[in-house]
Design a protein around this motif. Sequence first.
Motif, mmCIF file in Angstrom:
data_model
loop_
_atom_site.group_PDB
_atom_site.id
_atom_site.type_symbol
_atom_site.label_atom_id
_atom_site.label_comp_id
_atom_site.label_asym_id
_atom_site.label_seq_id
_atom_site.Cartn_x
_atom_site.Cartn_y
_atom_site.Cartn_z
ATOM 1 N N LEU B 11 0.822 -1.203 0.000
ATOM 2 C CA LEU B 11 0.000 0.000 0.000
ATOM 3 C C LEU B 11 0.866 1.267 0.000
ATOM 4 C CD1 LEU B 11 -3.126 0.098 0.201
ATOM 5 C CD2 LEU B 11 -2.805 0.839 2.540
ATOM 6 N N THR B 12 0.578 2.155 -0.949
ATOM 7 C CA THR B 12 1.218 3.473 -0.975
ATOM 8 C C THR B 12 0.120 4.515 -0.942
ATOM 9 O OG1 THR B 12 3.107 2.671 -2.213
ATOM 10 C CG2 THR B 12 2.676 5.022 -2.331
ATOM 11 N N VAL B 13 0.225 5.445 0.006
ATOM 12 C CA VAL B 13 -0.818 6.451 0.187
ATOM 13 C C VAL B 13 -0.187 7.831 0.095
ATOM 14 C CG1 VAL B 13 -2.602 7.314 1.734
ATOM 15 C CG2 VAL B 13 -2.067 4.888 1.688
ATOM 16 N N ALA B 14 -0.847 8.738 -0.617
ATOM 17 C CA ALA B 14 -0.287 10.084 -0.774
ATOM 18 C C ALA B 14 -1.404 11.106 -0.801
ATOM 19 C CB ALA B 14 0.521 10.160 -2.062
ATOM 20 N N HIS B 22 4.540 4.243 2.192
ATOM 21 C CA HIS B 22 4.715 3.424 0.985
ATOM 22 C C HIS B 22 4.993 1.983 1.373
ATOM 23 C CE1 HIS B 22 9.076 3.172 1.511
ATOM 24 N NE2 HIS B 22 8.969 4.402 1.992
ATOM 25 N N ASP B 23 4.641 1.068 0.489
ATOM 26 C CA ASP B 23 4.918 -0.363 0.657
ATOM 27 C C ASP B 23 4.528 -0.894 2.030
ATOM 28 O OD1 ASP B 23 6.139 -0.681 -1.944
ATOM 29 O OD2 ASP B 23 7.695 0.644 -1.141
ATOM 30 N N VAL B 24 3.298 -0.598 2.428
ATOM 31 C CA VAL B 24 2.825 -1.096 3.711
ATOM 32 C C VAL B 24 2.130 -2.445 3.495
ATOM 33 C CG1 VAL B 24 1.172 -0.685 5.561
ATOM 34 C CG2 VAL B 24 2.583 1.190 4.704
ATOM 35 N N ASP B 25 2.597 -3.469 4.211
ATOM 36 C CA ASP B 25 1.958 -4.790 4.147
ATOM 37 C C ASP B 25 1.588 -5.208 5.554
ATOM 38 O OD1 ASP B 25 2.776 -5.732 1.335
ATOM 39 O OD2 ASP B 25 4.695 -5.144 2.242
ATOM 40 N N PHE B 26 0.399 -5.736 5.716
ATOM 41 C CA PHE B 26 0.088 -6.407 6.978
ATOM 42 C C PHE B 26 -1.195 -7.208 6.824
ATOM 43 C CE2 PHE B 26 -1.771 -2.174 7.324
ATOM 44 C CZ PHE B 26 -3.035 -2.395 7.845
ATOM 45 N N THR B 27 -1.391 -8.128 7.753
ATOM 46 C CA THR B 27 -2.584 -8.976 7.722
ATOM 47 C C THR B 27 -3.235 -8.918 9.093
ATOM 48 O OG1 THR B 27 -1.497 -10.422 6.169
ATOM 49 C CG2 THR B 27 -3.407 -11.318 7.294
ATOM 50 N N VAL B 28 -4.531 -8.684 9.101
ATOM 51 C CA VAL B 28 -5.285 -8.716 10.350
ATOM 52 C C VAL B 28 -6.068 -10.015 10.352
ATOM 53 C CG1 VAL B 28 -7.051 -7.585 11.724
ATOM 54 C CG2 VAL B 28 -5.492 -6.209 10.332
ATOM 55 N N ASN B 29 -5.826 -10.863 11.352
ATOM 56 C CA ASN B 29 -6.562 -12.125 11.421
ATOM 57 C C ASN B 29 -7.882 -11.944 12.134
ATOM 58 O OD1 ASN B 29 -4.707 -13.821 10.096
ATOM 59 N ND2 ASN B 29 -3.399 -13.750 11.917
ATOM 60 N N GLU B 30 -8.792 -12.887 11.903
ATOM 61 C CA GLU B 30 -10.080 -12.846 12.588
ATOM 62 C C GLU B 30 -9.877 -12.870 14.092
ATOM 63 O OE1 GLU B 30 -12.791 -15.876 11.348
ATOM 64 O OE2 GLU B 30 -13.162 -14.840 9.448
ATOM 65 N N ARG B 31 -10.661 -12.072 14.802
ATOM 66 C CA ARG B 31 -10.628 -11.960 16.261
ATOM 67 C C ARG B 31 -9.362 -11.325 16.793
ATOM 68 N NH1 ARG B 31 -14.213 -15.874 18.525
ATOM 69 N NH2 ARG B 31 -13.988 -14.653 20.398
ATOM 70 N N MET B 37 0.320 1.507 15.487
ATOM 71 C CA MET B 37 1.016 2.457 16.351
ATOM 72 C C MET B 37 1.826 3.414 15.492
ATOM 73 S SD MET B 37 2.638 -0.135 19.181
ATOM 74 C CE MET B 37 3.528 -1.224 18.090
ATOM 75 N N GLY B 38 2.283 4.463 16.127
ATOM 76 C CA GLY B 38 3.142 5.416 15.415
ATOM 77 C C GLY B 38 3.013 6.780 16.041
ATOM 78 N N GLY B 39 4.033 7.605 15.828
ATOM 79 C CA GLY B 39 4.007 8.950 16.394
ATOM 80 C C GLY B 39 2.937 9.797 15.744
ATOM 81 N N SER B 40 2.661 10.966 16.326
ATOM 82 C CA SER B 40 1.653 11.856 15.744
ATOM 83 C C SER B 40 2.098 12.289 14.351
ATOM 84 C CB SER B 40 1.485 13.094 16.610
ATOM 85 O OG SER B 40 0.966 12.704 17.849
ATOM 86 N N LEU B 217 4.155 2.332 12.400
ATOM 87 C CA LEU B 217 4.400 3.152 11.210
ATOM 88 C C LEU B 217 5.409 4.218 11.583
ATOM 89 C CD1 LEU B 217 0.936 4.049 9.658
ATOM 90 C CD2 LEU B 217 2.821 2.921 8.512
ATOM 91 N N ASP B 218 6.456 4.316 10.795
ATOM 92 C CA ASP B 218 7.507 5.280 11.114
ATOM 93 C C ASP B 218 7.349 6.506 10.228
ATOM 94 O OD1 ASP B 218 9.879 6.265 12.226
ATOM 95 O OD2 ASP B 218 10.967 5.604 10.440
ATOM 96 N N ALA B 219 7.383 7.692 10.857
ATOM 97 C CA ALA B 219 7.157 8.921 10.093
ATOM 98 C C ALA B 219 8.358 9.258 9.208
ATOM 99 C CB ALA B 219 6.876 10.078 11.050
ATOM 100 N N ARG B 220 9.561 8.817 9.616
ATOM 101 C CA ARG B 220 10.759 9.212 8.866
ATOM 102 C C ARG B 220 10.915 8.360 7.604
ATOM 103 N NH1 ARG B 220 15.853 7.899 8.890
ATOM 104 N NH2 ARG B 220 15.454 6.294 10.440
ATOM 105 N N THR B 221 10.872 7.025 7.777
ATOM 106 C CA THR B 221 11.027 6.157 6.605
ATOM 107 C C THR B 221 9.700 5.956 5.882
ATOM 108 O OG1 THR B 221 10.724 4.275 8.036
ATOM 109 C CG2 THR B 221 12.984 4.916 7.577
ATOM 110 N N LYS B 222 8.582 6.421 6.474
ATOM 111 C CA LYS B 222 7.254 6.357 5.870
ATOM 112 C C LYS B 222 6.821 4.926 5.540
ATOM 113 C CE LYS B 222 7.730 10.889 3.738
ATOM 114 N NZ LYS B 222 7.083 11.644 4.798
ATOM 115 N N THR B 223 7.176 3.996 6.408
ATOM 116 C CA THR B 223 6.682 2.639 6.189
ATOM 117 C C THR B 223 6.677 1.883 7.518
ATOM 118 O OG1 THR B 223 6.863 0.700 4.773
ATOM 119 C CG2 THR B 223 8.931 1.638 5.585
ATOM 120 N N VAL B 224 6.285 0.593 7.456
ATOM 121 C CA VAL B 224 6.206 -0.209 8.678
ATOM 122 C C VAL B 224 7.605 -0.628 9.089
ATOM 123 C CG1 VAL B 224 5.333 -2.351 9.664
ATOM 124 C CG2 VAL B 224 3.946 -1.068 8.040
ATOM 125 N N ILE B 225 8.008 -0.338 10.333
ATOM 126 C CA ILE B 225 9.355 -0.755 10.732
ATOM 127 C C ILE B 225 9.327 -1.806 11.831
ATOM 128 C CG2 ILE B 225 10.480 1.395 10.047
ATOM 129 C CD1 ILE B 225 10.567 2.047 13.083
#
Lengths: 373, 251
Positions: B11-14, B22-31, B37-40, B217-225
């Motif tokens: 996922l890339t959002v602008a 950019h390049d955000v991947d994750f999976t939310v499982n049932e339940r 998380m991430g800074g303001s 989510l990291d504000a500096r690298t703009k992706t999941v760290i």
Amino acid sequence: MSATAILNTDGTDGSAQLRLSGDWRADCAGRDAVVAAFERPAFRHAVLNGAEITDWDSRLIAFLVRLLSLCKKNNVEYTLADFPDGVPSLLDLAFAVPEHADARPPRRPRDFLVWLGETALQCRSSVGKAWDFSRRTYAAALRFAAHRAVVRKQDVLAEIQAAGAGAFPIVSLICFLIGLILAFVGSIQLKMFGAEIYVSSLVAISVTRVMGAIMTGVIMAGRTGASYAATLGSMRVNEEVDALETMGVSPFDFLVFPRVLALSLMMPLLTIYADFMGIMGGGFVGVFMLGLSPDDYFRMTLSALTMRNIVIGIVHGAVYGVIIALCGCYQGITCGRNASAVGSATTAAVVSSIVWMTVATAVLTVIFSVCGA
Amino acid sequence: MTKPFLEIKGLTVAYGENVIMHDVDFTVNERDVFIIMGGSGCGKSTLLTVLTGLKAPEKGTETFAGKPFWGNGATKADRDALMRKAGILYQSGALWSSMTLAENVAMPLEQYTDFTPAEIKDLVALKLDLVGLGGFQNYYPAEISGGMKKRAGLARALALDPQIVFFDEPSAGLDPISSKNLDDLILQIRENLRTTIVMVTHELPSIFAIGTNSIYLDARTKTVIARGNPNELLKNPPNETLEHFLTRGKK
Ligand SMILES: Nc1ncnc2c1ncn2[C@@H]1O[C@H](COP(=O)(O)OP(=O)(O)O)[C@@H](O)[C@H]1O
Ligand SMILES: [Mg+2]
């Protein structure tokens, strides 16, 4: 299988059996009958059995909450037997917090007399509020004159620009159209006497004396008065007005007076411009539809224009400007604290401006005629 | 046992030229109680608007309950239909101010179901009871406190028995006790209504108490760290930024 609820009250020991079965995510046909039976129970003990329920969602829970509340109310004992996992714990959660003691009945439409009384009281309190508002605006004006008001110069200039130059396009359009219509309708009558040339005087006098100012006033009430109410109203909702007050800055200095000043300075200028556009509209009809020569038309117009009428028009415009700005800011400052209150404030601002403009026109007309103008 | 409910890939959002992530991947499982998380200002609320279909991503796909939500030919109509299985609790509750609490909760039921008025009334009473607001049916949002508004917003989010509920900073502006009570309520709802929870928050006690999985989510690298169970992340933080975040900079 669809949802079913079968109530059996045949027992001789004063107990009833309710068997629920099937898929409770769908409608249950016997629902209302069961609720009715629990409202006037002919039994002292109820056993609710859910062993045959295949699927369920909150419709089942809502139904059970209803039945169990009725049981509690009518002192009927109940037992829950064999319900699917999750149902008993959801019921516990639903009954965990006791009902709020001060539950209110739904609002009913008010009685006429109650309405009359409340409206009268409201009128009295709004007269008080309006008086207070005018007093504080006046005080802000005095502070401004003494250079003691907290105002940002760029705010005042931005308001002047928005209320003045920003209104040019719409004022041009409407006033040109008014001149056009006056000339067109007037010419139909004047043609009968072969006096088309007097169309120019008709337009010149009516537009300069009052029509230009009235049309500009109505436009500015809808355009600028409404925007004052909406802006100040949203600032009230967002607690921005409170923030100003707690910093010791009067919102009357900072928000209301700049707007009143801007509109009362700009309205006379817009009125002069509206007069000009109205005359152009009339000229358009005169020249292109009645075949008068532009020269004749404008010569006649000039001879009909009098300084007295132009000044009367400008005075009207200035008074309207003050009225519109006051109504808009008053509604904004006294706005309630939610989104729909902003809507009502905006409506009230436009309606009250137009009503007060009408009153002012009547008063001014009397004054000018007493003065012989 | 663990079935994926939301799958996000690449996922890339602008906003215009300004790439938020950019390049955000994750999976939310049932339940799951899935914490974002991430800074303001790192784009958590923005990510939530993408996940709930309000804003289109520049790139990437989202799969919702096995069906395409963004990408793979998903249309607005598909998203609308899928969002009926979701509830959202906004930061401020976002109750409609001109309606009573009962009318707020009844609105989705009236729109999307053909239940009878009597049944809707019972369901509204149930949802308000579940969030501890039984008896407040005829109050207006302006007449109740901030914490109550959030709970009423939750009752509205639960109106249609959602399979997933999104929360944007549910405990922002609540005192620690109310915030703890809201956490408990969220857990009970997940337990009893069998819902999946996706929650944006930086409230550390909530994160550790109820989170089962998370991303940072990291504000500096703009992706999941970082990703994983928050309590495990606290034991073995994969990088300094996250360690700093989870320990409030105390280490
Ligand atoms: N409507 C918008 N237009 C342009 N930029 C925006 C908009 N909304 C948010 N942003 C930017 O996106 C970034 C992330 O904002 P947001 O998602 O609200 O962060 P968070 O919720 O994590 O605090 C911020 O840098 C903000 O400036
Ligand atoms: Mg945010």
